[in-house]
Motif scaffolding. Sequence first.
Motif, PDB file in Angstrom:
ATOM      1  N   GLU A  61       0.932  -1.137  -0.101  1.00 26.75           N
ATOM      2  CA  GLU A  61       0.023   0.332   0.028  1.00 26.75           C
ATOM      3  C   GLU A  61       0.897   1.314  -0.064  1.00 26.75           C
ATOM      4  O   GLU A  61       0.557   2.092  -0.785  1.00 26.75           O
ATOM      5  CB  GLU A  61      -0.758  -0.069   1.426  1.00 26.75           C
ATOM      6  CG  GLU A  61      -1.988   1.099   1.090  1.00 26.75           C
ATOM      7  CD  GLU A  61      -2.676   1.206   2.643  1.00 26.75           C
ATOM      8  OE1 GLU A  61      -3.595   1.929   2.729  1.00 26.75           O
ATOM      9  OE2 GLU A  61      -2.459   0.231   3.313  1.00 26.75           O
ATOM     10  N   TYR A  65       1.067   4.511  -2.663  1.00 27.45           N
ATOM     11  CA  TYR A  65       0.759   5.827  -2.406  1.00 27.45           C
ATOM     12  C   TYR A  65       2.303   6.548  -2.956  1.00 27.45           C
ATOM     13  O   TYR A  65       2.104   7.810  -3.453  1.00 27.45           O
ATOM     14  CB  TYR A  65       0.561   6.039  -1.002  1.00 27.45           C
ATOM     15  CG  TYR A  65      -0.741   5.375  -0.620  1.00 27.45           C
ATOM     16  CD1 TYR A  65      -1.141   5.334   0.881  1.00 27.45           C
ATOM     17  CD2 TYR A  65      -1.603   4.907  -1.574  1.00 27.45           C
ATOM     18  CE1 TYR A  65      -2.250   4.664   1.221  1.00 27.45           C
ATOM     19  CE2 TYR A  65      -2.784   4.224  -0.956  1.00 27.45           C
ATOM     20  CZ  TYR A  65      -2.919   4.442   0.404  1.00 27.45           C
ATOM     21  OH  TYR A  65      -4.172   3.524   0.816  1.00 27.45           O
ATOM     22  N   SER A  70      -1.076  10.012  -2.285  1.00 28.68           N
ATOM     23  CA  SER A  70      -2.224   9.394  -0.997  1.00 28.68           C
ATOM     24  C   SER A  70      -3.475   9.616  -1.400  1.00 28.68           C
ATOM     25  O   SER A  70      -3.876  10.405  -2.099  1.00 28.68           O
ATOM     26  CB  SER A  70      -1.711  10.288   0.228  1.00 28.68           C
ATOM     27  OG  SER A  70      -2.147  11.539   0.248  1.00 28.68           O
ATOM     28  N   PRO A  71      -4.264   8.665  -0.753  1.00 31.43           N
ATOM     29  CA  PRO A  71      -5.812   8.825  -1.213  1.00 31.43           C
ATOM     30  C   PRO A  71      -6.215  10.133  -0.600  1.00 31.43           C
ATOM     31  O   PRO A  71      -7.226  10.613  -1.458  1.00 31.43           O
ATOM     32  CB  PRO A  71      -6.117   7.484  -0.225  1.00 31.43           C
ATOM     33  CG  PRO A  71      -5.216   7.098   0.796  1.00 31.43           C
ATOM     34  CD  PRO A  71      -4.027   7.601   0.069  1.00 31.43           C
ATOM     35  N   VAL A  98      -9.808   4.605  -2.228  1.00 28.11           N
ATOM     36  CA  VAL A  98      -9.290   6.109  -2.367  1.00 28.11           C
ATOM     37  C   VAL A  98     -10.586   6.859  -1.562  1.00 28.11           C
ATOM     38  O   VAL A  98     -10.402   7.724  -0.517  1.00 28.11           O
ATOM     39  CB  VAL A  98      -9.053   6.773  -3.537  1.00 28.11           C
ATOM     40  CG1 VAL A  98      -8.918   8.518  -3.429  1.00 28.11           C
ATOM     41  CG2 VAL A  98      -7.683   6.188  -4.144  1.00 28.11           C
ATOM     42  N   ASP A 127       1.308  16.764  -0.259  1.00 24.83           N
ATOM     43  CA  ASP A 127       1.191  15.337   0.147  1.00 24.83           C
ATOM     44  C   ASP A 127       2.187  14.653   0.787  1.00 24.83           C
ATOM     45  O   ASP A 127       3.117  14.177  -0.038  1.00 24.83           O
ATOM     46  CB  ASP A 127       0.927  14.446  -1.374  1.00 24.83           C
ATOM     47  CG  ASP A 127       0.651  13.152  -1.154  1.00 24.83           C
ATOM     48  OD1 ASP A 127      -0.041  12.470  -2.159  1.00 24.83           O
ATOM     49  OD2 ASP A 127       0.520  12.615   0.076  1.00 24.83           O
ATOM     50  N   LYS A 130       3.090  11.096   0.565  1.00 24.16           N
ATOM     51  CA  LYS A 130       3.741  10.417  -0.519  1.00 24.16           C
ATOM     52  C   LYS A 130       5.295  10.997  -0.420  1.00 24.16           C
ATOM     53  O   LYS A 130       6.292  10.134  -0.462  1.00 24.16           O
ATOM     54  CB  LYS A 130       3.025  11.260  -1.974  1.00 24.16           C
ATOM     55  CG  LYS A 130       4.092  10.867  -3.141  1.00 24.16           C
ATOM     56  CD  LYS A 130       3.461  11.382  -4.211  1.00 24.16           C
ATOM     57  CE  LYS A 130       4.537  10.873  -5.473  1.00 24.16           C
ATOM     58  NZ  LYS A 130       3.841  11.560  -6.765  1.00 24.16           N
TER      59      LYS A 130
END
Length: 487
Positions: A61, A65, A70-71, A98, A127, A130
Amino acid sequence: MAEAAILGFLQNNESIPDSGKFAAELNLDHEEVKNVIKSLQGFRYIEAKELKRETLVLTDEGKKYAAEGSPEFHFFSAVPEEGSISKDDLEKKLDASVFKIGSTQAAKKKWVAMGKQVSRKVQHVEDKVKESLLLIQQGLELDQESLNSLKARKLIASQGWTGYSDVKKGPSYAPKRKIFATDLTRENLQNWKEMEFKEYNFNAKGQPLDAGHLHPLLKVRKQFKDIFCQMGFEEMPTNNFVESSFWNFDALFQPQQHPARDSHDTFFLKAPSTTRELPEDYVERVKQVHESGGYGSRGYNYDWKREEANKNLLRTHTTAVSSRMLYALAKGPFTPKKYFSIDRVFRNEAVDRTHLAEFHQIEGLICDRGLTLGDLIGVLQAFFSRLGMPKLRFKPAYNPYTEPSMEIFSYHEGLGKWVEIGNSGMFRPEMLQPMGLPDDVRVIAWGLSLERPTMILYGIDNIRDLFGHKVDLDLIKRNPICRVGIE
Ligand code: FB9
Protein backbone atom coordinates in the motif's frame (compact mmCIF):
# COMPACT_ATOMS: atom_id res chain seq x y z
CA MET A 1 30.79 -3.87 -11.55
CA ALA A 2 30.34 -3.86 -7.74
CA GLU A 3 33.75 -5.56 -7.33
CA ALA A 4 35.58 -2.92 -9.30
CA ALA A 5 33.69 -0.23 -7.38
CA ILE A 6 34.70 -1.67 -3.99
CA LEU A 7 38.34 -2.50 -4.82
CA GLY A 8 38.63 0.80 -6.70
CA PHE A 9 37.15 2.79 -3.78
CA LEU A 10 39.56 1.20 -1.29
CA GLN A 11 42.51 2.15 -3.48
CA ASN A 12 42.02 5.76 -2.42
CA ASN A 13 39.97 5.41 0.75
CA GLU A 14 40.75 3.86 4.12
CA SER A 15 37.41 1.98 4.40
CA ILE A 16 33.78 1.75 3.43
CA PRO A 17 31.85 2.54 6.65
CA ASP A 18 28.45 1.18 5.46
CA SER A 19 27.84 -1.10 2.47
CA GLY A 20 24.20 0.02 2.31
CA LYS A 21 25.00 3.70 1.91
CA PHE A 22 27.88 2.77 -0.45
CA ALA A 23 25.48 0.81 -2.68
CA ALA A 24 22.85 3.58 -2.56
CA GLU A 25 25.37 6.29 -3.42
CA LEU A 26 26.75 4.31 -6.35
CA ASN A 27 23.26 3.08 -7.25
CA LEU A 28 24.44 -0.51 -6.96
CA ASP A 29 22.18 -3.40 -5.93
CA HIS A 30 23.08 -3.92 -2.28
CA GLU A 31 22.57 -7.72 -2.52
CA GLU A 32 25.21 -7.88 -5.26
CA VAL A 33 27.54 -5.66 -3.21
CA LYS A 34 27.11 -8.01 -0.24
CA ASN A 35 27.89 -11.12 -2.35
CA VAL A 36 31.00 -9.45 -3.75
CA ILE A 37 32.14 -8.44 -0.25
CA LYS A 38 31.59 -12.02 0.96
CA SER A 39 33.66 -13.40 -1.93
CA LEU A 40 36.48 -10.80 -1.67
CA GLN A 41 36.62 -11.53 2.05
CA GLY A 42 37.00 -15.25 1.15
CA PHE A 43 40.07 -14.44 -0.89
CA ARG A 44 41.25 -11.97 1.83
CA TYR A 45 41.26 -9.05 -0.61
CA ILE A 46 39.25 -7.16 1.96
CA GLU A 47 38.09 -7.41 5.55
CA ALA A 48 34.65 -6.36 6.67
CA LYS A 49 32.38 -6.58 9.69
CA GLU A 50 28.81 -7.86 9.50
CA LEU A 51 26.25 -5.15 10.12
CA LYS A 52 22.70 -5.90 11.24
CA ARG A 53 20.02 -3.24 11.68
CA GLU A 54 16.27 -2.73 11.29
CA THR A 55 15.32 -0.75 8.19
CA LEU A 56 12.02 0.57 7.14
CA VAL A 57 10.49 -0.71 3.97
CA LEU A 58 7.27 0.31 2.24
CA THR A 59 4.37 -2.09 2.29
CA ASP A 60 2.54 -2.66 -1.01
CA GLU A 61 0.00 0.00 0.00
CA GLY A 62 2.92 2.31 0.86
CA LYS A 63 4.53 1.66 -2.54
CA LYS A 64 1.19 2.48 -4.23
CA TYR A 65 0.92 5.86 -2.47
CA ALA A 66 4.59 6.65 -3.06
CA ALA A 67 4.01 6.06 -6.73
CA GLU A 68 0.52 7.53 -7.17
CA GLY A 69 0.06 9.86 -4.18
CA SER A 70 -1.95 9.40 -1.02
CA PRO A 71 -5.75 8.78 -1.10
CA GLU A 72 -6.42 11.89 1.05
CA PHE A 73 -4.51 13.96 -1.51
CA HIS A 74 -6.64 12.50 -4.32
CA PHE A 75 -9.76 13.08 -2.21
CA PHE A 76 -8.84 16.72 -1.56
CA SER A 77 -8.00 17.27 -5.25
CA ALA A 78 -11.46 15.98 -6.18
CA VAL A 79 -13.16 18.63 -3.99
CA PRO A 80 -13.72 21.89 -5.92
CA GLU A 81 -11.62 24.84 -4.73
CA GLU A 82 -14.79 26.88 -4.34
CA GLY A 83 -18.21 25.73 -3.14
CA SER A 84 -18.80 22.04 -2.38
CA ILE A 85 -19.54 18.70 -3.94
CA SER A 86 -21.97 16.08 -2.76
CA LYS A 87 -20.48 13.14 -0.97
CA ASP A 88 -22.23 10.78 -3.40
CA ASP A 89 -20.73 12.51 -6.41
CA LEU A 90 -17.32 12.27 -4.78
CA GLU A 91 -17.91 8.56 -4.14
CA LYS A 92 -18.77 8.08 -7.79
CA LYS A 93 -15.74 10.12 -8.86
CA LEU A 94 -13.13 8.25 -6.81
CA ASP A 95 -12.43 4.52 -6.55
CA ALA A 96 -13.70 2.91 -3.39
CA SER A 97 -10.47 2.65 -1.32
CA VAL A 98 -9.40 6.18 -2.25
CA PHE A 99 -12.84 7.55 -1.23
CA LYS A 100 -12.94 5.50 1.97
CA ILE A 101 -9.38 6.17 3.22
CA GLY A 102 -9.11 9.58 1.57
CA SER A 103 -12.26 10.97 3.22
CA THR A 104 -11.15 9.76 6.66
CA GLN A 105 -7.59 11.08 6.39
CA ALA A 106 -8.57 14.37 4.70
CA ALA A 107 -11.15 15.03 7.40
CA LYS A 108 -8.70 14.06 10.12
CA LYS A 109 -6.17 16.47 8.64
CA LYS A 110 -8.92 19.12 8.60
CA TRP A 111 -8.40 19.55 4.86
CA VAL A 112 -12.12 19.23 4.15
CA ALA A 113 -15.46 19.73 5.81
CA MET A 114 -17.35 16.44 5.55
CA GLY A 115 -21.14 16.34 5.38
CA LYS A 116 -23.74 15.58 2.77
CA GLN A 117 -21.79 18.21 0.91
CA VAL A 118 -18.01 18.26 1.07
CA SER A 119 -15.98 21.44 0.79
CA ARG A 120 -12.36 22.47 1.23
CA LYS A 121 -11.26 23.95 4.55
CA VAL A 122 -7.84 24.90 3.14
CA GLN A 123 -6.81 26.14 -0.26
CA HIS A 124 -3.64 24.08 -0.77
CA VAL A 125 -2.16 20.89 0.75
CA GLU A 126 1.14 19.03 0.50
CA ASP A 127 1.07 15.23 -0.02
CA LYS A 128 3.41 14.73 2.96
CA VAL A 129 2.59 11.03 3.00
CA LYS A 130 3.84 10.54 -0.54
CA GLU A 131 6.99 12.58 0.09
CA SER A 132 7.73 10.77 3.35
CA LEU A 133 7.32 7.38 1.66
CA LEU A 134 9.69 8.45 -1.15
CA LEU A 135 12.26 9.60 1.41
CA ILE A 136 12.10 6.22 3.14
CA GLN A 137 12.44 4.51 -0.23
CA GLN A 138 15.70 6.47 -0.70
CA GLY A 139 16.83 5.25 2.75
CA LEU A 140 16.77 8.80 4.09
CA GLU A 141 15.85 9.72 7.69
CA LEU A 142 12.35 10.88 8.79
CA ASP A 143 11.01 12.36 12.03
CA GLN A 144 9.66 9.81 14.53
CA GLU A 145 6.14 11.29 14.55
CA SER A 146 5.73 10.87 10.76
CA LEU A 147 7.23 7.38 11.04
CA ASN A 148 4.69 6.39 13.70
CA SER A 149 1.69 7.58 11.67
CA LEU A 150 2.99 5.80 8.53
CA LYS A 151 3.52 2.67 10.64
CA ALA A 152 0.04 3.04 12.09
CA ARG A 153 -1.39 3.20 8.59
CA LYS A 154 0.64 0.08 7.71
CA LEU A 155 2.30 2.00 4.87
CA ILE A 156 5.78 1.10 6.16
CA ALA A 157 7.18 -1.82 8.14
CA SER A 158 10.55 -2.44 9.74
CA GLN A 159 12.61 -5.21 8.20
CA GLY A 160 15.87 -6.79 9.30
CA TRP A 161 18.69 -5.44 7.22
CA THR A 162 22.16 -6.96 7.01
CA GLY A 163 25.15 -5.40 5.41
CA TYR A 164 28.80 -4.80 6.10
CA SER A 165 30.63 -2.01 7.87
CA ASP A 166 34.28 -1.05 8.14
CA VAL A 167 35.15 -2.69 4.82
CA LYS A 168 38.87 -2.19 4.39
CA LYS A 169 41.88 -3.64 2.53
CA GLY A 170 42.70 -7.28 3.36
CA PRO A 171 46.14 -8.98 3.47
CA SER A 172 45.96 -9.89 -0.25
CA TYR A 173 44.29 -6.64 -1.35
CA ALA A 174 44.79 -5.65 -5.00
CA PRO A 175 42.89 -3.04 -7.04
CA LYS A 176 41.85 -5.91 -9.34
CA ARG A 177 41.17 -9.52 -8.39
CA LYS A 178 43.93 -11.77 -9.65
CA ILE A 179 42.45 -14.68 -11.55
CA PHE A 180 44.17 -17.69 -10.05
CA ALA A 181 44.53 -20.60 -12.37
CA THR A 182 42.67 -23.50 -10.81
CA ASP A 183 44.00 -26.21 -13.15
CA LEU A 184 47.18 -27.13 -15.00
CA THR A 185 45.94 -27.26 -18.61
CA ARG A 186 47.73 -27.78 -21.91
CA GLU A 187 47.19 -24.05 -22.58
CA ASN A 188 48.83 -22.74 -19.40
CA LEU A 189 51.67 -25.23 -19.55
CA GLN A 190 53.53 -22.73 -21.74
CA ASN A 191 53.75 -19.95 -19.14
CA TRP A 192 52.77 -21.59 -15.81
CA LYS A 193 55.91 -20.12 -14.18
CA GLU A 194 54.48 -16.55 -14.42
CA MET A 195 51.03 -17.63 -13.36
CA GLU A 196 49.51 -17.73 -9.86
CA PHE A 197 47.62 -20.90 -9.02
CA LYS A 198 44.71 -21.04 -6.54
CA GLU A 199 45.65 -22.69 -3.22
CA TYR A 200 44.61 -26.30 -3.01
CA ASN A 201 41.77 -26.51 -0.49
CA PHE A 202 42.55 -29.91 0.97
CA ASN A 203 39.52 -29.55 3.25
CA ALA A 204 37.14 -29.23 0.30
CA LYS A 205 34.44 -31.92 0.44
CA GLY A 206 34.75 -34.37 -2.46
CA GLN A 207 31.90 -35.03 -4.92
CA PRO A 208 29.17 -36.85 -2.93
CA LEU A 209 29.59 -40.45 -4.04
CA ASP A 210 26.23 -41.80 -5.06
CA ALA A 211 26.66 -45.28 -3.62
CA GLY A 212 24.07 -47.99 -3.03
CA HIS A 213 22.08 -47.83 0.20
CA LEU A 214 20.82 -50.67 2.31
CA HIS A 215 17.05 -50.71 2.94
CA PRO A 216 16.38 -50.04 6.66
CA LEU A 217 14.86 -53.53 6.94
CA LEU A 218 18.15 -55.07 5.81
CA LYS A 219 20.11 -52.97 8.31
CA VAL A 220 17.89 -54.14 11.19
CA ARG A 221 17.99 -57.71 9.84
CA LYS A 222 21.80 -57.56 10.01
CA GLN A 223 21.60 -56.45 13.64
CA PHE A 224 19.30 -59.37 14.49
CA LYS A 225 21.52 -61.84 12.60
CA ASP A 226 24.58 -60.58 14.50
CA ILE A 227 22.80 -61.05 17.84
CA PHE A 228 21.70 -64.59 16.94
CA CYS A 229 25.21 -65.51 15.77
CA GLN A 230 26.76 -63.96 18.90
CA MET A 231 24.41 -66.21 20.90
CA GLY A 232 25.58 -69.28 18.96
CA PHE A 233 22.55 -69.74 16.71
CA GLU A 234 22.73 -71.12 13.16
CA GLU A 235 20.56 -69.69 10.38
CA MET A 236 17.96 -72.04 8.87
CA PRO A 237 17.60 -72.14 5.06
CA THR A 238 14.42 -70.17 4.24
CA ASN A 239 14.75 -70.04 0.45
CA ASN A 240 11.32 -71.53 -0.24
CA PHE A 241 8.36 -69.14 -0.08
CA VAL A 242 6.14 -71.93 -1.45
CA GLU A 243 5.47 -74.61 1.15
CA SER A 244 3.12 -77.56 1.55
CA SER A 245 0.26 -77.37 4.07
CA PHE A 246 1.93 -80.40 5.66
CA TRP A 247 5.11 -78.64 6.82
CA ASN A 248 3.35 -75.28 7.35
CA PHE A 249 0.45 -76.67 9.43
CA ASP A 250 0.09 -80.45 9.89
CA ALA A 251 3.63 -81.08 11.10
CA LEU A 252 3.00 -78.31 13.65
CA PHE A 253 -0.08 -80.25 14.95
CA GLN A 254 -2.35 -77.46 13.58
CA PRO A 255 -5.69 -79.15 12.85
CA GLN A 256 -6.98 -79.08 9.28
CA GLN A 257 -10.16 -77.23 10.25
CA HIS A 258 -8.14 -74.47 12.01
CA PRO A 259 -9.37 -71.04 10.70
CA ALA A 260 -5.81 -70.05 9.71
CA ARG A 261 -5.89 -72.86 7.16
CA ASP A 262 -8.56 -71.41 4.97
CA SER A 263 -8.01 -69.04 2.10
CA HIS A 264 -9.15 -66.08 4.19
CA ASP A 265 -5.83 -66.15 6.00
CA THR A 266 -3.62 -68.16 3.69
CA PHE A 267 -2.57 -67.83 0.01
CA PHE A 268 -3.06 -71.28 -1.56
CA LEU A 269 -1.40 -71.98 -4.91
CA LYS A 270 -3.41 -72.69 -8.05
CA ALA A 271 -0.29 -74.23 -9.74
CA PRO A 272 1.48 -76.24 -8.60
CA SER A 273 -1.52 -76.76 -6.28
CA THR A 274 -0.19 -79.89 -4.55
CA THR A 275 3.18 -80.93 -3.15
CA ARG A 276 5.12 -83.67 -4.99
CA GLU A 277 6.37 -85.80 -2.13
CA LEU A 278 6.30 -86.11 1.67
CA PRO A 279 8.12 -88.59 3.98
CA GLU A 280 5.34 -91.24 4.06
CA ASP A 281 6.23 -92.88 7.37
CA TYR A 282 6.35 -89.53 9.12
CA VAL A 283 3.11 -88.41 7.45
CA GLU A 284 1.43 -91.52 8.83
CA ARG A 285 2.53 -90.62 12.37
CA VAL A 286 1.29 -87.05 11.92
CA LYS A 287 -2.05 -88.40 10.68
CA GLN A 288 -2.22 -90.61 13.79
CA VAL A 289 -1.47 -87.87 16.28
CA HIS A 290 -4.03 -85.52 14.65
CA GLU A 291 -6.75 -88.18 14.54
CA SER A 292 -6.21 -90.07 17.77
CA GLY A 293 -3.23 -88.55 19.60
CA GLY A 294 -0.49 -90.67 21.27
CA TYR A 295 2.59 -89.55 23.20
CA GLY A 296 0.21 -88.70 26.07
CA SER A 297 -2.14 -86.69 23.83
CA ARG A 298 -5.69 -87.59 22.84
CA GLY A 299 -5.25 -85.78 19.49
CA TYR A 300 -8.04 -83.85 17.74
CA ASN A 301 -10.29 -86.83 16.94
CA TYR A 302 -11.18 -85.88 13.31
CA ASP A 303 -10.62 -87.46 9.90
CA TRP A 304 -7.24 -86.18 8.77
CA LYS A 305 -7.12 -85.78 4.98
CA ARG A 306 -3.91 -86.31 2.97
CA GLU A 307 -5.14 -84.12 0.14
CA GLU A 308 -5.49 -81.21 2.62
CA ALA A 309 -1.87 -81.68 3.70
CA ASN A 310 -0.76 -81.81 0.08
CA LYS A 311 -2.06 -78.34 -0.74
CA ASN A 312 0.71 -75.87 -1.66
CA LEU A 313 0.62 -72.37 -0.19
CA LEU A 314 2.78 -69.35 0.49
CA ARG A 315 4.20 -70.07 3.94
CA THR A 316 2.39 -68.16 6.68
CA HIS A 317 5.31 -68.37 9.10
CA THR A 318 8.96 -69.44 9.10
CA THR A 319 7.96 -71.99 11.75
CA ALA A 320 7.34 -74.16 8.64
CA VAL A 321 11.11 -74.12 8.17
CA SER A 322 11.61 -74.98 11.86
CA SER A 323 9.43 -78.09 11.45
CA ARG A 324 11.53 -79.23 8.48
CA MET A 325 14.78 -78.61 10.37
CA LEU A 326 13.58 -80.39 13.54
CA TYR A 327 12.42 -83.37 11.45
CA ALA A 328 15.84 -83.46 9.76
CA LEU A 329 17.47 -83.24 13.22
CA ALA A 330 15.38 -86.23 14.39
CA LYS A 331 16.67 -88.34 11.51
CA GLY A 332 20.23 -88.50 12.87
CA PRO A 333 21.71 -89.07 16.33
CA PHE A 334 20.32 -86.27 18.49
CA THR A 335 22.54 -83.21 18.97
CA PRO A 336 21.32 -80.03 20.70
CA LYS A 337 20.70 -77.20 18.24
CA LYS A 338 20.10 -73.44 18.26
CA TYR A 339 18.46 -72.25 15.03
CA PHE A 340 17.11 -68.96 13.75
CA SER A 341 15.36 -67.74 10.64
CA ILE A 342 14.54 -64.29 9.26
CA ASP A 343 12.58 -64.24 6.03
CA ARG A 344 9.28 -63.39 4.33
CA VAL A 345 5.98 -64.93 5.33
CA PHE A 346 2.63 -64.32 3.67
CA ARG A 347 -0.81 -63.85 5.22
CA ASN A 348 -4.00 -62.99 3.38
CA GLU A 349 -4.72 -60.15 5.81
CA ALA A 350 -6.35 -56.73 5.41
CA VAL A 351 -3.61 -54.20 4.72
CA ASP A 352 -3.46 -51.37 7.30
CA ARG A 353 -0.89 -49.02 8.96
CA THR A 354 1.03 -51.93 10.49
CA HIS A 355 0.02 -54.91 8.34
CA LEU A 356 0.83 -55.91 4.75
CA ALA A 357 0.06 -59.24 3.06
CA GLU A 358 3.69 -60.16 3.66
CA PHE A 359 6.22 -59.37 6.36
CA HIS A 360 9.51 -60.74 7.61
CA GLN A 361 9.28 -63.14 10.53
CA ILE A 362 12.17 -63.56 12.91
CA GLU A 363 12.21 -66.91 14.71
CA GLY A 364 14.59 -68.47 17.21
CA LEU A 365 14.50 -71.99 18.64
CA ILE A 366 16.62 -74.09 20.96
CA CYS A 367 16.30 -77.86 20.85
CA ASP A 368 17.85 -79.78 23.74
CA ARG A 369 17.09 -82.34 26.43
CA GLY A 370 15.17 -81.19 29.51
CA LEU A 371 14.64 -77.57 28.45
CA THR A 372 12.01 -75.76 30.52
CA LEU A 373 9.82 -72.66 30.34
CA GLY A 374 12.44 -71.04 32.61
CA ASP A 375 15.04 -71.64 29.90
CA LEU A 376 12.72 -69.97 27.41
CA ILE A 377 12.23 -66.92 29.65
CA GLY A 378 15.99 -66.82 30.25
CA VAL A 379 16.92 -66.88 26.58
CA LEU A 380 14.25 -64.25 25.80
CA GLN A 381 15.78 -62.01 28.50
CA ALA A 382 19.25 -62.52 26.96
CA PHE A 383 18.00 -61.98 23.39
CA PHE A 384 15.87 -58.88 23.96
CA SER A 385 18.34 -57.21 26.35
CA ARG A 386 20.80 -57.27 23.46
CA LEU A 387 18.14 -55.35 21.56
CA GLY A 388 17.96 -52.73 24.30
CA MET A 389 14.78 -54.22 25.73
CA PRO A 390 15.83 -55.60 29.13
CA LYS A 391 12.47 -55.09 30.86
CA LEU A 392 10.14 -57.92 29.71
CA ARG A 393 6.71 -59.14 30.80
CA PHE A 394 5.04 -62.35 29.66
CA LYS A 395 1.32 -62.97 29.07
CA PRO A 396 -0.07 -66.48 28.64
CA ALA A 397 -1.13 -67.02 25.00
CA TYR A 398 -2.23 -69.81 22.67
CA ASN A 399 -0.62 -71.26 19.55
CA PRO A 400 -1.70 -74.62 18.06
CA TYR A 401 1.95 -75.79 18.06
CA THR A 402 3.22 -74.62 21.45
CA GLU A 403 2.04 -75.28 24.98
CA PRO A 404 2.58 -73.29 27.19
CA SER A 405 2.74 -70.17 25.03
CA MET A 406 3.53 -66.60 26.02
CA GLU A 407 3.18 -63.21 24.40
CA ILE A 408 6.24 -61.08 25.13
CA PHE A 409 5.98 -57.43 26.15
CA SER A 410 8.74 -54.85 26.63
CA TYR A 411 8.55 -51.41 28.22
CA HIS A 412 9.57 -48.97 25.48
CA GLU A 413 11.04 -45.82 27.12
CA GLY A 414 10.61 -43.75 23.92
CA LEU A 415 6.95 -44.68 23.48
CA GLY A 416 6.45 -44.66 27.28
CA LYS A 417 4.36 -47.84 27.15
CA TRP A 418 4.51 -51.65 27.17
CA VAL A 419 4.81 -52.88 23.55
CA GLU A 420 3.97 -56.42 22.38
CA ILE A 421 7.29 -57.52 20.90
CA GLY A 422 6.61 -61.13 20.04
CA ASN A 423 5.23 -64.55 20.81
CA SER A 424 6.85 -67.73 22.15
CA GLY A 425 6.30 -71.18 23.57
CA MET A 426 7.40 -74.78 23.92
CA PHE A 427 6.65 -76.94 20.87
CA ARG A 428 4.07 -79.57 21.68
CA PRO A 429 5.08 -83.25 22.01
CA GLU A 430 2.41 -83.95 19.37
CA MET A 431 4.73 -82.01 17.00
CA LEU A 432 8.10 -83.31 18.21
CA GLN A 433 7.41 -86.99 19.00
CA PRO A 434 6.07 -88.00 15.56
CA MET A 435 9.32 -86.55 14.13
CA GLY A 436 11.21 -89.16 16.15
CA LEU A 437 13.01 -86.85 18.56
CA PRO A 438 13.93 -88.50 21.89
CA ASP A 439 11.06 -87.92 24.32
CA ASP A 440 13.19 -85.90 26.78
CA VAL A 441 14.07 -83.44 24.07
CA ARG A 442 12.30 -80.09 24.46
CA VAL A 443 12.18 -77.23 21.96
CA ILE A 444 11.70 -73.65 23.13
CA ALA A 445 10.97 -71.08 20.43
CA TRP A 446 9.90 -67.50 19.87
CA GLY A 447 9.01 -65.21 17.02
CA LEU A 448 8.56 -61.56 16.13
CA SER A 449 8.47 -59.42 13.01
CA LEU A 450 11.27 -57.42 11.41
CA GLU A 451 9.00 -54.62 10.23
CA ARG A 452 7.73 -53.54 13.68
CA PRO A 453 11.16 -52.89 15.26
CA THR A 454 12.32 -51.21 12.03
CA MET A 455 9.28 -48.90 12.01
CA ILE A 456 9.86 -47.97 15.66
CA LEU A 457 13.61 -47.50 15.28
CA TYR A 458 13.27 -45.35 12.17
CA GLY A 459 10.13 -43.57 13.41
CA ILE A 460 8.12 -44.77 10.44
CA ASP A 461 4.41 -44.61 11.18
CA ASN A 462 2.96 -46.45 8.22
CA ILE A 463 4.33 -49.80 7.07
CA ARG A 464 3.61 -48.77 3.47
CA ASP A 465 6.27 -46.06 3.81
CA LEU A 466 8.76 -48.76 4.82
CA PHE A 467 8.05 -51.63 2.48
CA GLY A 468 6.65 -51.81 -1.01
CA HIS A 469 6.42 -49.79 -4.23
CA LYS A 470 5.43 -46.58 -2.44
CA VAL A 471 8.70 -46.34 -0.47
CA ASP A 472 10.41 -42.98 -1.08
CA LEU A 473 14.00 -43.83 -1.96
CA ASP A 474 15.25 -40.70 -0.19
CA LEU A 475 14.15 -42.29 3.08
CA ILE A 476 16.54 -45.11 2.29
CA LYS A 477 19.29 -42.76 1.12
CA ARG A 478 19.25 -40.50 4.13
CA ASN A 479 18.46 -42.85 6.97
CA PRO A 480 21.29 -43.32 9.49
CA ILE A 481 22.74 -46.65 10.50
CA CYS A 482 20.52 -48.77 12.69
CA ARG A 483 21.43 -48.52 16.37
CA VAL A 484 19.35 -51.43 17.74
CA GLY A 485 20.26 -52.00 21.42
CA ILE A 486 23.41 -49.88 21.07
CA GLU A 487 23.32 -47.28 23.85
O1 FB9 B 1 7.15 -57.99 16.17
C1 FB9 B 1 6.28 -57.67 16.94
N1 FB9 B 1 6.38 -56.58 17.76
C2 FB9 B 1 7.56 -55.86 17.94
C3 FB9 B 1 8.80 -56.44 17.92
C4 FB9 B 1 9.96 -55.68 18.19
C5 FB9 B 1 9.86 -54.35 18.47
O2 FB9 B 1 11.06 -53.66 18.71
C6 FB9 B 1 11.05 -52.31 18.96
C7 FB9 B 1 12.36 -51.67 18.82
C8 FB9 B 1 11.55 -51.69 20.05
C9 FB9 B 1 8.60 -53.75 18.49
C10 FB9 B 1 7.44 -54.50 18.22
N2 FB9 B 1 5.11 -58.41 17.07
C11 FB9 B 1 5.01 -59.63 16.39
C12 FB9 B 1 4.06 -57.98 17.98
C13 FB9 B 1 2.95 -57.24 17.33
O3 FB9 B 1 3.47 -56.29 16.44
C14 FB9 B 1 1.88 -58.10 16.62
O4 FB9 B 1 0.74 -57.27 16.59
C15 FB9 B 1 2.14 -58.44 15.21
N3 FB9 B 1 2.93 -59.60 15.08
C16 FB9 B 1 3.05 -60.23 13.79
C17 FB9 B 1 2.03 -61.24 13.43
O5 FB9 B 1 0.87 -60.53 13.14
C18 FB9 B 1 -0.13 -61.35 12.88
C19 FB9 B 1 4.39 -59.48 15.09
C20 FB9 B 1 4.42 -60.62 14.10
C21 FB9 B 1 4.67 -61.97 14.71
C22 FB9 B 1 3.93 -62.52 15.71
C23 FB9 B 1 4.26 -63.78 16.24
C24 FB9 B 1 5.32 -64.52 15.75
C25 FB9 B 1 6.07 -63.94 14.74
C26 FB9 B 1 5.76 -62.68 14.22
C27 FB9 B 1 5.63 -65.77 16.31
C28 FB9 B 1 5.90 -66.79 16.78
C29 FB9 B 1 6.29 -68.03 17.38
C30 FB9 B 1 5.72 -68.39 18.56
C31 FB9 B 1 6.11 -69.57 19.15
C32 FB9 B 1 7.04 -70.36 18.55
C33 FB9 B 1 7.62 -69.96 17.33
C34 FB9 B 1 7.24 -68.80 16.76
